[in-house]
Design an enzyme around this catalytic site. Sequence first.
Site, PDB file in Angstrom:
ATOM      1  N   SER A  18      24.000 -57.742 -69.577  1.00  0.00           N
ATOM      2  CA  SER A  18      23.285 -57.714 -68.299  1.00  0.00           C
ATOM      3  C   SER A  18      24.035 -56.845 -67.296  1.00  0.00           C
ATOM      4  O   SER A  18      25.226 -56.590 -67.455  1.00  0.00           O
ATOM      5  CB  SER A  18      23.228 -59.173 -67.799  1.00  0.00           C
ATOM      6  OG  SER A  18      22.800 -59.263 -66.478  1.00  0.00           O
ATOM      7  N   ASP A  62      32.086 -66.205 -76.029  1.00  0.00           N
ATOM      8  CA  ASP A  62      32.429 -66.643 -74.672  1.00  0.00           C
ATOM      9  C   ASP A  62      33.899 -66.282 -74.426  1.00  0.00           C
ATOM     10  O   ASP A  62      34.772 -66.692 -75.207  1.00  0.00           O
ATOM     11  CB  ASP A  62      32.211 -68.170 -74.623  1.00  0.00           C
ATOM     12  CG  ASP A  62      32.430 -68.756 -73.249  1.00  0.00           C
ATOM     13  OD1 ASP A  62      33.285 -68.249 -72.500  1.00  0.00           O
ATOM     14  OD2 ASP A  62      31.757 -69.758 -72.938  1.00  0.00           O
ATOM     15  N   TYR A 149      35.709 -67.512 -55.805  1.00  0.00           N
ATOM     16  CA  TYR A 149      35.351 -66.293 -56.550  1.00  0.00           C
ATOM     17  C   TYR A 149      36.271 -65.144 -56.147  1.00  0.00           C
ATOM     18  O   TYR A 149      36.845 -64.451 -57.002  1.00  0.00           O
ATOM     19  CB  TYR A 149      33.884 -65.935 -56.266  1.00  0.00           C
ATOM     20  CG  TYR A 149      33.475 -64.584 -56.810  1.00  0.00           C
ATOM     21  CD1 TYR A 149      33.237 -64.402 -58.169  1.00  0.00           C
ATOM     22  CD2 TYR A 149      33.337 -63.484 -55.962  1.00  0.00           C
ATOM     23  CE1 TYR A 149      32.864 -63.157 -58.665  1.00  0.00           C
ATOM     24  CE2 TYR A 149      32.959 -62.238 -56.449  1.00  0.00           C
ATOM     25  CZ  TYR A 149      32.730 -62.079 -57.803  1.00  0.00           C
ATOM     26  OH  TYR A 149      32.376 -60.851 -58.299  1.00  0.00           O
ATOM     27  N   PRO A 185      21.557 -59.603 -61.861  1.00  0.00           N
ATOM     28  CA  PRO A 185      21.167 -61.019 -61.842  1.00  0.00           C
ATOM     29  C   PRO A 185      22.232 -61.949 -61.258  1.00  0.00           C
ATOM     30  O   PRO A 185      21.941 -63.106 -60.949  1.00  0.00           O
ATOM     31  CB  PRO A 185      20.933 -61.334 -63.327  1.00  0.00           C
ATOM     32  CG  PRO A 185      20.601 -60.016 -63.952  1.00  0.00           C
ATOM     33  CD  PRO A 185      21.422 -59.008 -63.202  1.00  0.00           C
TER      34      PRO A 185
HETATM   35  N1  LIG Z   1      26.710 -57.517 -58.814  1.00  0.00           N
HETATM   36  C1  LIG Z   1      27.591 -57.464 -57.823  1.00  0.00           C
HETATM   37  O1  LIG Z   1      27.211 -57.359 -56.642  1.00  0.00           O
HETATM   38  C2  LIG Z   1      29.065 -57.506 -58.127  1.00  0.00           C
HETATM   39  C3  LIG Z   1      29.954 -57.228 -57.083  1.00  0.00           C
HETATM   40  C4  LIG Z   1      31.315 -57.256 -57.334  1.00  0.00           C
HETATM   41  C5  LIG Z   1      31.778 -57.553 -58.611  1.00  0.00           C
HETATM   42  N2  LIG Z   1      30.896 -57.828 -59.609  1.00  0.00           N
HETATM   43  C6  LIG Z   1      31.450 -58.131 -60.932  1.00  0.00           C
HETATM   44  O2  LIG Z   1      30.848 -57.275 -61.887  1.00  0.00           O
HETATM   45  C7  LIG Z   1      30.910 -57.896 -63.175  1.00  0.00           C
HETATM   46  C8  LIG Z   1      29.528 -57.827 -63.809  1.00  0.00           C
HETATM   47  O3  LIG Z   1      28.644 -58.628 -63.040  1.00  0.00           O
HETATM   48  P1  LIG Z   1      27.095 -58.298 -62.867  1.00  0.00           P
HETATM   49  O4  LIG Z   1      26.841 -58.159 -61.429  1.00  0.00           O
HETATM   50  O5  LIG Z   1      26.700 -57.223 -63.795  1.00  0.00           O
HETATM   51  O6  LIG Z   1      26.499 -59.722 -63.282  1.00  0.00           O
HETATM   52  P2  LIG Z   1      25.520 -60.207 -64.434  1.00  0.00           P
HETATM   53  O7  LIG Z   1      24.348 -59.299 -64.517  1.00  0.00           O
HETATM   54  O8  LIG Z   1      25.305 -61.651 -64.161  1.00  0.00           O
HETATM   55  O9  LIG Z   1      26.390 -60.009 -65.747  1.00  0.00           O
HETATM   56  C9  LIG Z   1      27.446 -60.856 -66.072  1.00  0.00           C
HETATM   57  C10 LIG Z   1      27.738 -60.687 -67.553  1.00  0.00           C
HETATM   58  O10 LIG Z   1      28.831 -61.534 -67.904  1.00  0.00           O
HETATM   59  C11 LIG Z   1      28.457 -62.284 -69.063  1.00  0.00           C
HETATM   60  N3  LIG Z   1      29.224 -63.523 -69.068  1.00  0.00           N
HETATM   61  C12 LIG Z   1      29.274 -64.477 -68.106  1.00  0.00           C
HETATM   62  N4  LIG Z   1      30.101 -65.463 -68.471  1.00  0.00           N
HETATM   63  C13 LIG Z   1      30.594 -65.114 -69.692  1.00  0.00           C
HETATM   64  C14 LIG Z   1      31.494 -65.716 -70.579  1.00  0.00           C
HETATM   65  N5  LIG Z   1      32.076 -66.906 -70.323  1.00  0.00           N
HETATM   66  N6  LIG Z   1      31.788 -65.091 -71.742  1.00  0.00           N
HETATM   67  C15 LIG Z   1      31.201 -63.900 -72.038  1.00  0.00           C
HETATM   68  N7  LIG Z   1      30.337 -63.270 -71.226  1.00  0.00           N
HETATM   69  C16 LIG Z   1      30.035 -63.885 -70.070  1.00  0.00           C
HETATM   70  C17 LIG Z   1      26.943 -62.449 -68.952  1.00  0.00           C
HETATM   71  O11 LIG Z   1      26.311 -62.627 -70.202  1.00  0.00           O
HETATM   72  P3  LIG Z   1      25.933 -64.034 -70.877  1.00  0.00           P
HETATM   73  O12 LIG Z   1      25.325 -64.883 -69.818  1.00  0.00           O
HETATM   74  O13 LIG Z   1      25.013 -63.620 -71.994  1.00  0.00           O
HETATM   75  O14 LIG Z   1      27.225 -64.554 -71.385  1.00  0.00           O
HETATM   76  C18 LIG Z   1      26.566 -61.066 -68.432  1.00  0.00           C
HETATM   77  O15 LIG Z   1      26.475 -60.160 -69.497  1.00  0.00           O
HETATM   78  C19 LIG Z   1      31.400 -59.321 -62.950  1.00  0.00           C
HETATM   79  O16 LIG Z   1      32.778 -59.385 -63.253  1.00  0.00           O
HETATM   80  C20 LIG Z   1      31.163 -59.535 -61.463  1.00  0.00           C
HETATM   81  O17 LIG Z   1      32.032 -60.483 -60.900  1.00  0.00           O
HETATM   82  C21 LIG Z   1      29.546 -57.817 -59.401  1.00  0.00           C
END
Ligand SMILES: NC(=O)c1ccc[n+]([C@@H]2O[C@H](COP(=O)([O-])OP(=O)(O)OC[C@H]3O[C@@H](n4cnc5c(N)ncnc54)[C@H](OP(=O)(O)O)[C@@H]3O)[C@@H](O)[C@H]2O)c1
Length: 248
Positions: A18, A62, A149, A185
């Site tokens: 994702s 995981d 967080y 998401p």
């Molecule tokens: N979006 C933002 O605004 C933002 C801002 C700053 C930083 N970030 C960081 O960017 C990174 C990616 O986030 P995103 O925004 O792309 O969110 P996302 O779309 O929710 O993606 C999160 C991913 O992590 C996986 N995941 C969650 N828990 C896991 C676990 N225990 N083991 C393995 N996989 C796991 C999820 O897949 P499954 O559910 O299939 O495991 C998903 O593929 C994260 O580290 C987030 O903190 C995001």
Amino acid sequence: MPISESPSPVAVVTGASSGIGLAVAERLLQQGVRVLAMARRSDPPASLQAQSGTGLFWLSGDVTRAADLDRLAQLARELGPIDYLVPNAGIAQLADGLDNEAFQRQWAVNGAGALNTLAALRDQLNQPAAVVFIGTFLSQVTFPGLAAYIASKSALKAQARTLAVELAAQRIRINLVSPGPTATPIWGTLGLDESQLASVADSVNQRLLDGSFLEVGAVADAILFLLSDGARGIHGQDLIVDNGYTLR
Ligand SMILES: NC(=O)c1ccc[n+]([C@@H]2O[C@H](COP(=O)([O-])OP(=O)(O)OC[C@H]3O[C@@H](n4cnc5c(N)ncnc54)[C@H](OP(=O)(O)O)[C@@H]3O)[C@@H](O)[C@H]2O)c1
């Protein structure tokens, strides 16, 4: 610029089902990199499946489970050596700033999960190899409800910067990308209802220089740059890709 001169480079991306991780995996595959992608869901999303002939290896696992990281290491051993690692899996949950369990839950994935991914793969990394951890723009500012967080990501950043020095002798180059508010998401999992989420999005948008959340590709491109040879002189840095959020 291609990401690598190597004839058959291999990358590991966690959280690849994702958002940002998916965009990174897609881009790497498009550049001819074989990608070992991991997330908890059992099958890769359709956009990755469509590229599966190009060198996608999917592991349902995981990052908080040692047995799953062992399986990741085993697969990496078969495919390796690993040229690129993006421990991107992350979660974000609103909680009281003094809720220690909220910190433990988020640290388990965002901090320990990312570091343990590197620990599991350390012996499978090529020399040279590049690692990009994922921080957050919020380490520069504040966001009520996200203290745990932010703390999990800030501790990861501190550890990653020192690891950049410690692992340099093994020619492992480590950096971070700290995304700003990115349309994925994850925002829907914070624990806000729709109207609260809309109001948060409105106030966030006002701080963004172009008035809207980043698209995942903008963050993924920065990650690919730090993985690439073009960034060979960059060590231990935190590249903030935030559409100017932290400037105001
Ligand atoms: N979006 C933002 O605004 C933002 C801002 C700053 C930083 N970030 C960081 O960017 C990174 C990616 O986030 P995103 O925004 O792309 O969110 P996302 O779309 O929710 O993606 C999160 C991913 O992590 C996986 N995941 C969650 N828990 C896991 C676990 N225990 N083991 C393995 N996989 C796991 C999820 O897949 P499954 O559910 O299939 O495991 C998903 O593929 C994260 O580290 C987030 O903190 C995001």
